[in-house]
Enzyme design. Structure first.
Site, PDB file in Angstrom:
ATOM      1  N   GLY A   1       0.736  -1.126   0.095  1.00  0.00           N
ATOM      2  CA  GLY A   1       0.036  -0.081   0.124  1.00  0.00           C
ATOM      3  C   GLY A   1       0.818   1.282   0.153  1.00  0.00           C
ATOM      4  N   GLU A   2       2.168   1.204   0.390  1.00  0.00           N
ATOM      5  CA  GLU A   2       3.008   2.482   0.481  1.00  0.00           C
ATOM      6  C   GLU A   2       3.576   2.697  -0.980  1.00  0.00           C
ATOM      7  OE1 GLU A   2       7.423   3.314   2.548  1.00  0.00           O
ATOM      8  OE2 GLU A   2       5.807   1.924   3.585  1.00  0.00           O
ATOM      9  N   ALA A   3       3.339   4.107  -1.437  1.00  0.00           N
ATOM     10  CA  ALA A   3       3.561   4.600  -2.672  1.00  0.00           C
ATOM     11  C   ALA A   3       5.060   4.331  -2.859  1.00  0.00           C
ATOM     12  CB  ALA A   3       3.328   6.085  -2.693  1.00  0.00           C
ATOM     13  N   GLN A   4       6.083   4.434  -2.050  1.00  0.00           N
ATOM     14  CA  GLN A   4       7.411   4.036  -2.322  1.00  0.00           C
ATOM     15  C   GLN A   4       7.721   2.692  -2.646  1.00  0.00           C
ATOM     16  OE1 GLN A   4       8.763   5.430   1.405  1.00  0.00           O
ATOM     17  NE2 GLN A   4       9.540   7.387   0.627  1.00  0.00           N
TER      18      GLN A   4
END
Length: 93
Positions: free
Chosen positions: A48-51
């Site tokens: 879920g984390e953009a990075q």
């Protein structure tokens, strides 16, 4: 092993595993970008984390462009990456 972990210079092992995972896909059978991305995303749960998404889309773009070569309408790895990352970001809440 969490394949989306950290930048390559800090987590070189995870980066190699991520790139080896992406290299197992045969994108040459999917001339359509959307179909290739769909096949790729069906094989694992995207973090879920953009990075982390960024790192996966970068690996996908490099492998997709390498396999497609001149058969794709995308002109560079960077263009492929921008399209892949944008597609994911536009389809999340």
């Amino acid at each position: 092993i969490y394949m989306g972990k950290g930048p390559a210079d800090v987590y070189p092992f995870e980066d190699k595993v991520r790139r080896a995972f992406v290299a197992h896909f045969d994108f040459s059978r999917h001339s359509n970008f959307a179909n290739a991305l769909r096949v790729f995303l069906h094989k694992f749960r995207m973090p879920g984390e953009a990075q982390c998404i960024d790192r996966f889309m970068e690996a996908f773009a490099q492998e997709y462009f390498k396999q497609q070569g001149n058969a794709t309408s995308l002109k560079s790895v960077d263009a492929t990456y921008v399209l892949a990352f944008s597609t994911i970001m536009l389809n999340t809440d």
